[in-house]
Design an enzyme around this catalytic site. Sequence first.
Site, PDB file in Angstrom:
ATOM      1  N   ALA A 190      73.405 -47.789 -42.094  1.00 26.69           N
ATOM      2  CA  ALA A 190      73.946 -48.769 -42.922  1.00 26.69           C
ATOM      3  C   ALA A 190      75.028 -49.382 -42.493  1.00 26.69           C
ATOM      4  CB  ALA A 190      74.550 -47.982 -44.401  1.00 26.69           C
ATOM      5  N   GLY A 191      74.792 -50.153 -41.136  1.00 27.10           N
ATOM      6  CA  GLY A 191      75.647 -51.086 -40.452  1.00 27.10           C
ATOM      7  C   GLY A 191      74.809 -52.389 -40.767  1.00 27.10           C
ATOM      8  N   VAL A 192      75.347 -53.284 -40.033  1.00 30.92           N
ATOM      9  CA  VAL A 192      74.943 -54.643 -40.147  1.00 30.92           C
ATOM     10  C   VAL A 192      73.489 -54.968 -39.914  1.00 30.92           C
ATOM     11  CG1 VAL A 192      75.048 -57.063 -39.190  1.00 30.92           C
ATOM     12  CG2 VAL A 192      77.051 -55.607 -39.034  1.00 30.92           C
ATOM     13  N   ILE A 193      72.809 -54.307 -39.092  1.00 30.02           N
ATOM     14  CA  ILE A 193      71.388 -54.598 -38.848  1.00 30.02           C
ATOM     15  C   ILE A 193      70.761 -53.707 -40.028  1.00 30.02           C
ATOM     16  CG2 ILE A 193      69.358 -53.823 -37.361  1.00 30.02           C
ATOM     17  CD1 ILE A 193      71.191 -54.261 -34.919  1.00 30.02           C
ATOM     18  N   GLY A 280      73.798 -48.418 -34.085  1.00 31.72           N
ATOM     19  CA  GLY A 280      74.741 -48.649 -33.074  1.00 31.72           C
ATOM     20  C   GLY A 280      74.075 -49.114 -31.806  1.00 31.72           C
ATOM     21  N   ASP A 321      79.351 -57.032 -24.704  1.00 36.67           N
ATOM     22  CA  ASP A 321      79.168 -55.671 -25.142  1.00 36.67           C
ATOM     23  C   ASP A 321      79.436 -54.890 -24.250  1.00 36.67           C
ATOM     24  OD1 ASP A 321      78.282 -57.322 -27.311  1.00 36.67           O
ATOM     25  OD2 ASP A 321      76.178 -56.521 -27.430  1.00 36.67           O
ATOM     26  N   HIS A 453      86.919 -81.101 -54.392  1.00 36.26           N
ATOM     27  CA  HIS A 453      86.490 -80.376 -55.582  1.00 36.26           C
ATOM     28  C   HIS A 453      85.288 -81.217 -55.991  1.00 36.26           C
ATOM     29  CE1 HIS A 453      86.374 -78.971 -59.797  1.00 36.26           C
ATOM     30  NE2 HIS A 453      86.292 -80.094 -60.122  1.00 36.26           N
TER      31      HIS A 453
END
Length: 474
Positions: A190-193, A280, A321, A453
């Site tokens: 249930a991560g980003v991907i 992950g 990474d 606005h």
Amino acid sequence: MSQQFDVLVIGGGPGGYVAAIRAAQLGFNTACCESNPYADPKGEPRLGGTCLNVGCIPSKALLHTSHLFEEAGHAFAEQGISVGTPRIDVPRMIGRKSEIVDKLTAGIKGLFKKNNVTLLKGHGAFVGQGAAGWQVKVGEEVVEARQVIVATGSKARHLPGIAVDNKLICDNIGALDIDAVPRKLAIIGAGVIGLEMGSVWRRLGSEVTILEAAPDFLAAADVDLSREALKLLTKQGLSLNMGVRIGEVKTSKKGVSIAYVDKEGKEHKLDADRLIVSVGRIPNTDGLDAEAVGLKLDERGMIEVDEHCKTNVAGIWAVGDVVRGPMLAHKAMEEGVMVAELIAGQAGHCNFDTIPFVIYTSPEMAWVGKTEQQLKAEGVAYKVGKIPFLANGRALGMGAPEGFVKMLADARTDRILGVHIIGAGASELIAEAVVAMEFGGASEDLARICHAHPTLSEVVHEAALSCDKRALHF
């Protein structure tokens, strides 16, 4: 005689290609090697790495298409628009996604040409030290460079006993090329991907079940944001199961069967047409032959670096990474620029405290800086300003009243410590918070700035006002 360069970048992903371009801009004779062809029919290296080819960009294209599909099917009628029942042409959707990727990958090659970066085709691996610098084997050729930047990125982590074939069982690559809407889709993680791909196929008609080992949902996010996200995503139809333990996974002609134990210890079996595994990522350092030059890796296979991305070997750097920190394309880009500028003797800079995080669900989630639970754990005295999008005229006009902006500021100095947004346009709104924090801004600084606005940015303004208990519209 082998080719010689001032700077050689190993890897053409976000960190690598940006580092190469910046190094070339600074006057260095620069090369970048890339080996992974992904799906290129000619076998040519496709620049852009995971992000552009099988990550950030294609996933956002699918998210946009699926969002429009859901809007047409459910939201248009509320605004007096009648279009009938929408139908999705999945092959066309996938084709459009691929066209966008092709255009952008070709664009990076064009940038290389414009900036005189030499593109070398082949996998880069260290050989040793030569007379003119570090020797790196690229394909069948050995080249030399005075400075080497490792930017080899990451790959999906797979679970033991679950064979990913990117047909029935997919990682991030296969998840982007599913050729038909699955009736039932299971996702591990249930991560980003997991959340983004689950959102895509749920909107298009899949029954989506997400299984997550962690006991808490989005534990890295601010507690208020994660609670709101869980509530809204569940309401949309995503089945989110936390604290589960995955058992045996079997495939058959009918699909995939996943055995798991829930947080209460009860056994379940989930049958699905497809399974996406998103648990992950791991660094791409195998095959780099780091030992040939004495490059130090940690127990996870990441290259050890200092705050300036210097490795333990002089003249060898690493970004993205393959080093510590969040696996985010924009973080890798910032590190790439920093390293190129440091090589040139400039004051390269990358502030890891102001790197924004974004999840492109609907509503979007974005945050930067400290969470409330972190500040409590650190014993920092803070104040909170929190304003819902429900109080914003633009959000109501867009039919997007969900979510809020939450600002955390130091109770003594008023300096902004963190901003957390869930709501329409969160991915864009977070930039204002990043700028303010990068310049050491206080909540009063944002409160004193005139915001147009009606705009969604007014919710950020009101949150800043709310830190001093003087919100005007809530």
